[in-house]
Design a protein around this motif. Structure first.
Motif, short mmCIF file in Angstrom:
data_model
loop_
_atom_site.label_atom_id
_atom_site.label_comp_id
_atom_site.label_asym_id
_atom_site.label_seq_id
_atom_site.Cartn_x
_atom_site.Cartn_y
_atom_site.Cartn_z
N GLU A 259 91.24 67.44 -13.26
CA GLU A 259 91.75 66.24 -12.61
C GLU A 259 93.25 66.13 -12.87
O GLU A 259 93.73 66.49 -13.93
CB GLU A 259 91.02 65.02 -13.19
N HIS A 260 93.99 65.67 -11.89
CA HIS A 260 95.45 65.48 -11.99
C HIS A 260 96.21 66.80 -12.14
O HIS A 260 97.34 66.81 -12.63
CB HIS A 260 95.82 64.56 -13.17
N ALA A 261 95.61 67.92 -11.71
CA ALA A 261 96.30 69.22 -11.83
C ALA A 261 97.64 69.21 -11.11
O ALA A 261 98.63 69.75 -11.62
CB ALA A 261 95.41 70.33 -11.28
N GLU A 262 97.69 68.60 -9.94
CA GLU A 262 98.95 68.57 -9.18
C GLU A 262 100.04 67.86 -9.97
O GLU A 262 101.18 68.31 -10.03
CB GLU A 262 98.72 67.87 -7.83
N ASP A 263 99.66 66.76 -10.60
CA ASP A 263 100.61 66.00 -11.42
C ASP A 263 101.09 66.82 -12.61
O ASP A 263 102.28 66.89 -12.91
CB ASP A 263 99.95 64.70 -11.87
N TRP A 264 100.14 67.46 -13.33
CA TRP A 264 100.51 68.29 -14.49
C TRP A 264 101.50 69.38 -14.07
O TRP A 264 102.51 69.62 -14.74
CB TRP A 264 99.27 68.96 -15.08
N LEU A 265 101.18 70.06 -12.97
CA LEU A 265 102.02 71.20 -12.54
C LEU A 265 103.39 70.73 -12.05
O LEU A 265 104.39 71.39 -12.29
CB LEU A 265 101.31 72.00 -11.46
N SER A 266 103.42 69.59 -11.38
CA SER A 266 104.71 69.07 -10.92
C SER A 266 105.59 68.72 -12.12
O SER A 266 106.79 68.99 -12.12
CB SER A 266 104.49 67.82 -10.05
N ARG A 267 104.97 68.15 -13.14
CA ARG A 267 105.74 67.79 -14.33
C ARG A 267 106.25 69.04 -15.05
O ARG A 267 107.38 69.09 -15.52
CB ARG A 267 104.87 66.96 -15.27
N GLU A 268 105.38 70.05 -15.16
CA GLU A 268 105.80 71.28 -15.85
C GLU A 268 106.90 71.99 -15.05
O GLU A 268 107.85 72.52 -15.63
CB GLU A 268 104.61 72.21 -16.06
#
Length: 300
Positions: free
Chosen positions: A49-58
């Motif tokens: 869940e929230h993979a898009e958010d994690w990757l955008s932040r990284e």
């Protein structure tokens, strides 16, 4: 994936990397046109869940860190919505070194960890990452079986209070031995040096105390409560600045320790996979109890 390689390059080998909790990591060996090889790392979020958010932040963090002197991977490509890959993924350069979770050589590595964290907190990005998110509440803490009930009740009361005021800093937010790579000469452990800091998906803006507290908790669980208490001293010795009041420092230390109570099983598993087989869930719970109790005693 292949469209991000140079003309004439191809993947010749893949190898699973262990230690991650939220993402699968693979080392890709790329055959180059001149007959040599180079390595990349593919980080994949499978049903997270929230993979898009994690990757955008990284992605934002790795871009920011380029040229800062902080040894972070270089960004090659990212697919946060799985438009091209089977799952949301990030491709980055491979850093030399390895994680070191053994007790041996710890007295050398702790000051290195502290100095590295001070350098991270010294960064002043033009665009701040988002504000930190607290990872626990007073009502979700899981008191370990057989724990010191009085100490835990007092600790829970500490985090019921509002967070103390703080000066914001650029935070890694998961800075701990499992996310730091070392080069340790076999015959000379005292010559260890840090070669990389990885996993920037939780980068945030918040108090330096929070990053220090997180590393302290991990050191306490990996190596014993005394090392958790030692890390804050090492951070200050390296030039870092923590909250002035002991009660304010305690708030962040306790908050992180209690947050760990909710995921002891998750935290301990990669440590056992890395060879620390004695760190069963129960053993880690006992160390967490001893650490939280030591924090509360220190206040007393």
């Amino acid at each position: 994936m292949s469209r991000h390689l140079e003309v004439g390059e191809r993947i010749v080998r893949t190898e699973a990397l262990h230690g991650g909790i939220t993402a699968e990591m693979r080392r890709l060996t790329i055959g180059t046109r001149d007959g040599g090889t180079r390595d990349l790392v593919l980080r994949t979020f499978v049903n997270v869940e929230h993979a898009e958010d994690w990757l955008s932040r990284e992605t934002g963090a790795l871009t920011l860190l380029t040229g800062t002197g902080v040894p972070a991977p270089g960004l090659v490509a990212v697919d946060p919505t799985a438009a091209h890959c089977e799952f949301p993924s990030l491709l980055m350069t491979h850093l030399a070194g390895r994680t070191v979770l053994d007790d041996e050589g710890l007295e050398t590595r702790v000051p290195l960890l502290a100095r590295q964290l001070v350098a991270i907190h010294a960064l002043r990005p033009a665009e701040r990452p988002r504000e930190y998110v607290a990872l626990t509440t007073a009502d979700t803490v899981v008191t370990p079986k057989g724990a010191d009930a009085t100490a835990w009740a007092a600790a829970i009361e500490v985090i019921r209070k509002p967070a103390p005021p703080y000066e914001g800093r650029f935070l890694h937010r998961d800075f701990q031995p499992g996310n730091v790579l070392f080069d340790v000469p076999p015959q000379r452990p005292a010559g260890a040096r840090i070669t990389g800091v990885v996993d920037w998906a939780a980068t945030s803006w918040g108090p330096a105390d929070l990053d220090v507290a997180h590393c302290s908790t991990n050191l306490a669980l990996l190596h014993g409560p005394a090392w958790g208490l030692r890390f804050a001293e090492a951070y200050e010795e390296a030039g870092g600045v923590l909250a002035a009041a002991a009660s304010e420092r305690l708030y962040w230390q306790v908050r992180d320790g209690l947050a760990c109570s909710e995921e002891v099983q998750l935290v301990a598993r990669p440590w056992r996979e890395a060879g620390r087989t004695e760190l069963t869930t129960r053993a880690v719970e006992e160390r967490l109890d001893a650490y939280v109790t030591a924090l509360m005693d220190a206040l007393g």
